[in-house]
Design a protein around this motif. Structure first.
Motif, mmCIF file in Angstrom:
data_model
loop_
_atom_site.group_PDB
_atom_site.id
_atom_site.type_symbol
_atom_site.label_atom_id
_atom_site.label_comp_id
_atom_site.label_asym_id
_atom_site.label_seq_id
_atom_site.Cartn_x
_atom_site.Cartn_y
_atom_site.Cartn_z
ATOM 1 N N ALA A 193 -41.304 -50.843 -20.160
ATOM 2 C CA ALA A 193 -42.680 -50.529 -20.547
ATOM 3 C C ALA A 193 -43.700 -50.953 -19.504
ATOM 4 O O ALA A 193 -44.870 -50.559 -19.595
ATOM 5 C CB ALA A 193 -42.997 -51.212 -21.881
ATOM 6 N N TYR A 198 -44.218 -58.644 -26.241
ATOM 7 C CA TYR A 198 -42.792 -58.973 -26.149
ATOM 8 C C TYR A 198 -42.515 -60.269 -26.910
ATOM 9 O O TYR A 198 -42.962 -61.350 -26.514
ATOM 10 C CB TYR A 198 -42.387 -59.108 -24.686
ATOM 11 C CG TYR A 198 -40.933 -59.467 -24.453
ATOM 12 C CD1 TYR A 198 -39.957 -59.224 -25.406
ATOM 13 C CD2 TYR A 198 -40.537 -60.041 -23.250
ATOM 14 C CE1 TYR A 198 -38.631 -59.552 -25.187
ATOM 15 C CE2 TYR A 198 -39.205 -60.371 -23.015
ATOM 16 C CZ TYR A 198 -38.256 -60.133 -24.000
ATOM 17 O OH TYR A 198 -36.951 -60.465 -23.775
ATOM 18 N N THR A 247 -50.555 -50.806 -18.371
ATOM 19 C CA THR A 247 -49.986 -51.606 -19.439
ATOM 20 C C THR A 247 -50.212 -53.101 -19.198
ATOM 21 O O THR A 247 -50.106 -53.582 -18.073
ATOM 22 C CB THR A 247 -48.474 -51.344 -19.558
ATOM 23 O OG1 THR A 247 -48.260 -49.948 -19.808
ATOM 24 C CG2 THR A 247 -47.863 -52.152 -20.692
ATOM 25 N N LEU A 307 -48.485 -56.522 -20.376
ATOM 26 C CA LEU A 307 -47.255 -57.038 -20.986
ATOM 27 C C LEU A 307 -47.477 -58.501 -21.365
ATOM 28 O O LEU A 307 -47.702 -59.351 -20.495
ATOM 29 C CB LEU A 307 -46.077 -56.916 -20.022
ATOM 30 C CG LEU A 307 -44.750 -57.554 -20.497
ATOM 31 C CD1 LEU A 307 -44.254 -56.872 -21.767
ATOM 32 C CD2 LEU A 307 -43.689 -57.494 -19.396
ATOM 33 N N LYS A 333 -47.739 -52.305 -28.949
ATOM 34 C CA LYS A 333 -46.343 -52.004 -29.237
ATOM 35 C C LYS A 333 -45.534 -53.294 -29.157
ATOM 36 O O LYS A 333 -45.627 -54.036 -28.176
ATOM 37 C CB LYS A 333 -45.794 -50.977 -28.240
ATOM 38 C CG LYS A 333 -44.317 -50.660 -28.444
ATOM 39 C CD LYS A 333 -43.811 -49.691 -27.377
ATOM 40 C CE LYS A 333 -42.325 -49.405 -27.553
ATOM 41 N NZ LYS A 333 -41.804 -48.490 -26.498
ATOM 42 N N VAL A 373 -48.086 -54.159 -24.540
ATOM 43 C CA VAL A 373 -46.703 -54.344 -24.969
ATOM 44 C C VAL A 373 -46.530 -55.820 -25.307
ATOM 45 O O VAL A 373 -46.656 -56.684 -24.441
ATOM 46 C CB VAL A 373 -45.705 -53.907 -23.884
ATOM 47 C CG1 VAL A 373 -44.279 -54.203 -24.325
ATOM 48 C CG2 VAL A 373 -45.871 -52.429 -23.585
ATOM 49 N N LYS A 395 -52.771 -49.868 -22.860
ATOM 50 C CA LYS A 395 -51.523 -50.140 -23.576
ATOM 51 C C LYS A 395 -51.226 -51.633 -23.521
ATOM 52 O O LYS A 395 -51.342 -52.254 -22.460
ATOM 53 C CB LYS A 395 -50.345 -49.366 -22.965
ATOM 54 C CG LYS A 395 -50.478 -47.858 -23.049
ATOM 55 C CD LYS A 395 -49.274 -47.178 -22.404
ATOM 56 C CE LYS A 395 -49.406 -45.653 -22.425
ATOM 57 N NZ LYS A 395 -48.240 -45.000 -21.770
#
Length: 417
Positions: free
Chosen positions: A104, A254, A109, A111, A93, A252, A250
């Protein structure tokens, strides 16, 4: 009674009604050819600057367009690694704001912060508070001292180093399974306990893993290359990227954005806050120097002293210069009024009218008209008429005023020999 015309110096506007050079000989405005000759060098320089700037921007666009974007198939993008992660069940994502990235963060997750140095101090603080106890993984790409102090405490960016193939040189399982990989970029020093230091450049690591609370960790990677499409298939880059980013289901991704309003929530800085402290002292010194120079120069100024002109300017030259200014400004109405006013003040004594009444329409015009034998001459229009519509009409007005004065002066001399 005999009369004489006033001296030339007393009527600066009169010569405008006398012999006037043709319009083409009195023009002082630069022509289009002269303007082109004067400005073509500057225009050529500006054109060259624009052309070379455009060429440079095009040449550099491949390096900046969609860099590290998991949706981009460009050489500098990261779509390939995102597709490999999707094949292993990891969803990717993309977020562009600090609030989205912080929300998030979680134990399931990973990141990834693509360019952490673009974050302000407030954004870094918000992001670190959200990730330090989240239980997930945070991956920082090429952070410098501008961001390591907040986002990776215990890690300091030391220096830049070459990007080349290096061996793991550590016991981190992800690095040992990946083997040799293209790493480097920035080397770090590590003071945090229990940290993994891998892919050494000399004695300093280019990949650092910091354990965090709740089973999470932070990974600092000094180079982008293992994640980019162009280098993903080299050495163990793909394996290293998949293991660093695929530790949780997951991901994320950024990508910091310049339109992120979170950057302003920490208090908007003024222009002076953005100037380094050394520049403040330099500006203060320049201000003091300018003040001293102003005081020094001011001491040389004294009271105004009238000085004789080095040369004498003929009245005709001064009048011609004034007429040129009128012509350049296209002030035909003002020039015509100057001619008429001068004619009225010269005619008034000739017809027995006081100079104080020379500008009254019902005094000079009837008295002058009474001395004329030509009924076609409209004296009132000549002395008080509307502004001429063009330069030719102005010249005709000057000639007619001159003829009128000569006629009245001749009659006065004939009547008083």
């Amino acid at each position: 009674m005999t009369t004489t015309s006033p001296p030339e110096t007393s009527t600066p506007a009169e010569p405008a009604g006398g012999p006037t050079p043709p319009a083409d000989t009195t023009a002082t405005s630069p022509t289009a050819r002269q303007l082109w000759t004067r400005s073509r060098a500057l225009l050529a320089a500006l054109l060259a600057l624009v052309v070379f700037g455009g060429i440079y921007a095009v040449m550099q666009s491949d390096q900046n367009h969609n860099a590290l974007d998991p949706r981009s198939p460009d050489a500098w993008g990261s779509r390939a690694v995102a597709q490999l992660l999707a094949g292993q069940g990891v969803t990717t994502k993309v977020v562009t704001t600090t609030d989205e990235a912080a929300a998030a963060a979680g134990p399931d997750t990973t990141l990834l912060v693509a360019v952490p140095d673009l974050l302000t101090g407030h954004q870094q603080t918000v992001l670190h508070k959200a990730t330090e106890r989240s239980g997930g993984r945070t991956v920082l790409l090429s952070p410098t001292p501008a961001s390591t102090g907040t986002l990776a405490p215990g890690v300091d960016a030391l220096t830049t180093t070459s990007v080349r193939v290096r061996n793991p040189g550590c016991d981190l399982p992800a690095a040992r399974r990946a083997g040799d990989a293209t790493t480097g970029g920035i080397a770090y020093t590590v003071s945090a306990p229990n940290a993994d230091s891998c892919y050494l450049s000399g004695t300093h690591p280019t990949l650092v893993r910091l354990p965090a609370g709740n089973g999470g960790d932070t990974v600092v990677l000094g180079a982008y290359d293992p994640l980019q499409n162009e280098y993903l298939d080299e050495q163990g880059n793909a394996s290293l990227a998949l293991q660093l980013l695929g530790a949780h289901p997951k991901l994320v991704w950024y990508l910091p954005s310049l339109n992120d309003t979170t950057a302003l929530n920490g208090g908007q800085q003024s222009f002076l806050d953005l100037i380094p402290s050394g520049w403040n002292w330099a500006l203060l010194q320049l201000f003091v120097a300018a003040l001293i120079a102003a005081l020094w120069r001011a001491r040389r100024l004294g009271p105004l002293v009238a000085e004789r002109l080095p040369v004498a300017v003929r009245a005709a030259e001064a009048t011609e210069g004034r007429a040129r200014l009128y012509r350049r400004a296209r002030a035909r109405g003002r020039a015509a009024e100057a001619l008429r006013a001068a004619a009225r003040h010269r005619l008034a004594p000739l017809v027995g009218i006081p100079p104080s009444q020379a500008d009254e329409p019902d005094t000079v015009a009837p008295a002058v008209g009474a001395l004329l034998t030509d009924p076609t001459i409209d004296v009132r229009t000549l002395l008080h008429g509307p502004p001429p519509p063009d330069d030719a009409a102005l010249l005709r007005l000057a000639d007619e005023l001159d003829a009128l004065e000569r006629s009245i002066l001749a009659k006065e001399r004939y009547a008083n020999p």
